[in-house]
Write a protein that holds these residues in place. Structure first.
Motif: not given
Length: 385
Positions: A192-199
């Motif tokens: 989905r656009p706008g969904l980002t993440g980091t480990g």
């Protein structure tokens, strides 16, 4: 509540799971990269039919799987459990379209699921979550962004399988300031656009990360369960999985106990075997006593869940609390009785020592479990008056 005991087919199945975990799953786990989803391991769990059993078996079978896998390969146990935790809300509350799209892929190990409840300021106090589901278009319409009825804005943290999952069960606030009320569960695909993440670099080796939602579009088609009643989705999932967290802990405790029995029976010390020292023998007996007590409480809670008992929240909290605290104790004592060798990187107990700490925190810390137990006890007393 009747006493729990395994019947012969269950005993044989547990032995088979331990062997499979040691022979087929552990080699795949050892090839994985710590802190990242091991898709080969998840796919093998799917090939073995274990992931499908997450949706076709009861709480007792879930506990048997988790304890048996944890005994021989904690990474395989965790991979299985995270698939179940992330996908169970879809199984229990999803629409036919949601279930048809995602559950077969979860079961065969080709889609990675995640359960996104915790936030930077709302871990143990899950009802304080702040991820906002802000109103967009009044109804879903044919727009390039999918016809968003809401846009999710905020953060999630300490999310297992993030940011590498293929979809997330996300809990967001649809009514500001309403506590446990006014929370809605959404199924959010990772693209989905706008969904980002980091480990996040954590003590235990399984993948955990943080997610950021920047006006992520969701519609009524993405809702799991009922609007504004998502907290029930979360608690229903946790009531099932909390006893099985206890089973995971019992599996680790049993592995530590068995290693300690072998070591103390063979280790020469002070003119005899280590087991001949009364202090050692008594310590091993205490480890065994606590492990068996935790096991019985775990399976009593799982049996209560499967039978639809009214006191499941209390029993689930008791099982998780006792089993995770017990496993911490047993593994720590096992390290002490093994001495320095247990601290060497790659030793079974060094691995268990890192793995055993987190379950006392996730899915409700030990303090939260005590609060649930007390609340349920007083509620029962009031109801009886």
């Amino acid at each position: 509540m009747p006493a729990f005991s395994l019947d012969p087919p269950q005993t044989a199945w547990c032995a088979e799971l331990r062997a499979v975990a040691a022979e087929r799953l552990r080699p795949l786990a050892e090839k994985g990269e710590p802190g990242h989803v091991n898709r080969a391991l998840v796919a093998e769990l799917g090939q073995l039919g274990l992931l499908e059993r997450l949706f076709t078996s009861g709480a007792v079978d879930l506990c048997l799987m988790r304890e048996s896998l944890a005994y021989a390969c904690t990474e395989a146990e965790t991979a299985l459990a995270l698939q179940g935790l992330g996908a169970h809300p879809v199984y229990a509350h999803g629409t036919p379209a949601q279930r048809e799209r995602w559950l077969p892929r979860v079961a065969d190990g080709t889609a990675i699921a995640a359960f996104a409840l915790s936030e930077p300021a709302a871990g143990s106090d899950a009802a304080a979550l702040e991820l906002r589901a802000e109103a967009g278009a009044s109804e879903p319409v044919a727009e390039p962004d999918g016809g968003a009825r809401w846009r999710l804005t905020g953060e999630k943290c300490w999310i297992s399988n993030a940011p590498e999952a293929d979809f997330y069960t996300v809990f967001a606030r649809t009514i500001p300031g309403a506590g446990a009320r006014g929370v809605t569960a959404f199924l959010v695909p990772a693209d989905r656009p706008g969904l980002t993440g980091t480990g996040l670099d954590m003590l235990s080796p399984h993948p955990i990360g943080a997610l950021r939602f920047d006006a992520v579009p969701v519609s009524a088609d993405d809702v799991l369960g009922e609007i504004d009643r998502g907290f029930r989705v979360a608690m229903g999932t946790l009531n099932l999985f909390r006893p099985s967290v206890g089973a995971f802990a019992v599996g680790m405790a049993q592995a530590a106990l068995d290693a300690t029995l072998a070591h103390t029976a063979e280790r020469d010390a002070f003119g005899g075997k280590l087991k001949d020292l009364q202090t050692v023998a008594h310590q091993v007996a205490e480890m065994a006593l606590r492990t068996e007590a935790a096991r019985l409480m775990v399976y009593a809670a799982a049996t209560a869940y499967d039978e639809g008992a009214t006191d499941v929240p209390k029993r689930a909290a008791m099982a998780k609390l006792l089993a995770t605290e017990t496993a911490q104790y047993v593994v720590d004592q096992a390290v002490q009785l093994h001495g320095a060798r247990a601290l060497r990187r790659g030793h079974l107990l060094e691995h268990l020592y890192r793995e055993v700490r987190a379950p006392r925190i996730y899915e409700g810390a030990s303090e939260v479990q005590r609060g649930i137990i007390a609340k349920e006890l007083y509620a029962t007393r009031e109801a009886a008056q």
